[in-house]
Scaffold this active site. Sequence first.
Site, short mmCIF file in Angstrom:
data_model
loop_
_atom_site.label_atom_id
_atom_site.label_comp_id
_atom_site.label_asym_id
_atom_site.label_seq_id
_atom_site.Cartn_x
_atom_site.Cartn_y
_atom_site.Cartn_z
N TYR A 139 -55.80 22.26 14.22
CA TYR A 139 -56.55 21.19 14.89
C TYR A 139 -57.69 21.74 15.75
CZ TYR A 139 -52.82 17.95 13.49
OH TYR A 139 -51.93 17.20 12.77
N LYS A 185 -44.59 27.81 7.10
CA LYS A 185 -44.84 27.77 5.65
C LYS A 185 -45.20 29.20 5.24
CE LYS A 185 -45.34 25.30 1.86
NZ LYS A 185 -44.22 24.63 1.20
N ASP A 218 -41.54 21.89 4.46
CA ASP A 218 -41.17 20.82 3.52
C ASP A 218 -39.65 20.62 3.54
OD1 ASP A 218 -41.22 23.42 2.57
OD2 ASP A 218 -41.70 22.90 0.52
N ASP A 242 -46.72 17.81 14.72
CA ASP A 242 -47.28 16.46 14.80
C ASP A 242 -46.47 15.54 13.87
OD1 ASP A 242 -48.93 14.33 15.24
OD2 ASP A 242 -50.69 15.18 14.25
N ASP A 246 -42.76 12.95 14.83
CA ASP A 246 -42.73 11.51 14.55
C ASP A 246 -41.55 11.13 13.65
OD1 ASP A 246 -44.84 10.95 16.15
OD2 ASP A 246 -46.08 10.01 14.61
#
Length: 360
Positions: A139, A185, A218, A242, A246
């Site tokens: 980001y 990852k 994942d 992020d 959620d």
Amino acid sequence: MKVTLLPGDGIGAEVLEAAMRVAEAVASKYGVSFETTEELIGGASLDAKGVPVTDEALQTCLDSDVTLLGAVGGPKWESVEHRLKPEAALLKLRKTLELFSNVRPAKVYAPLLGESSLKAERLDGADFVVMRELTGGIYFGEPRGLEDTRGFNTMVYETAEVERIARKAFEIARLRGKKVVSVDKANVLECSQLWRNTVTALGEKDYADVELSHMYVDNAAMQIVRDPRQFDVILTSNMFGDILSDIAGMITGSLGMLPSASLGEKHALYEPVHGSAPDIAGQGIANPVATIASIAMMFKYTLELVEAADLIEQAIEQALLDGYRTKDVYSEGKTLVGTNEMTDAIVERFEELHARKQSA
Ligand code: NAD
């Protein structure tokens, strides 16, 4: 402890006042006292001072140990220019206080198991936090840009950035179940390889008492939904966090129940996840639980009073078990209450639980 209160807009003041009542009741039992200062933020500050947060308000936060925020924003300020938007104050606040990590718990209160989109038997007993890096990663990475036929961003982490958040995650795990799952990852991204190597090295060097494992992002997304009970602390980067925070938040049900903490080296900000809920502001019906649970996080992570924090969470659970519900989580047969009654119910139960603990 020096505390800055930032009620903000909409229901912010209502839920923060409720949460402070709980905070005071708990503090008096544990020899803690608060020196509080209130400052404006968001639309309230824009109206009174012409900016969504003043330098003086930020300085007050810097001079405090802890900042407690209600919420900001509302339709009145939707069309103001970007730099004056109430939400711009939050970014400025996080930057000023150097809050590089965000902690979002996923705790399922037993009486609300039925509200979740997951089956109750998969959820019962789930209690973990997602710790997300907040100031680095893709980001913020450079170079970034948008050209005619190409858009690009850079995912980048320095060892020191990973180390400081990993250290926080291990420290937090020590106050909880002593397990960290670091999510990355690393099978695809070099940036993730650095992340994994750094977390592993720090764990081996300084936190041998905390169980560390690694998971690809994942798989982590699947595992949170498949078996959330396996987790204690999930540590991850900005973008992965992020998304995962959620998912974690939603398996536990309503927005009015979700607390959060943003932690830096010297400062901490505690706030509910929800916004200013302009549709119900001023009616005395807002659910104060998210903010009260944020206070529990303050007792755990800033004051390191784990027992106090646990008793607050138990008091919330007991109030729900006894049928108390604000409108957002109400279901038939329960007792519909407003913000103040819900808070009273939690304070009363905290006092009882504390007295029982003392006499045990
Ligand atoms: P919101 O979280 O304010 O509300 C979404 C819905 O959930 C509304 O129906 C609201 O009534 C309900 N709700 C939220 N919190 C509740 C509570 N404690 N008790 C009962 N019901 C609750 O999100 P929104 O409507 O998208 O945004 C409203 C304003 O808040 C916007 O200006 C937005 O930018 C701002 N916002 C601020 C923050 C923050 O301050 N951290 C976060 C999100 C949104």
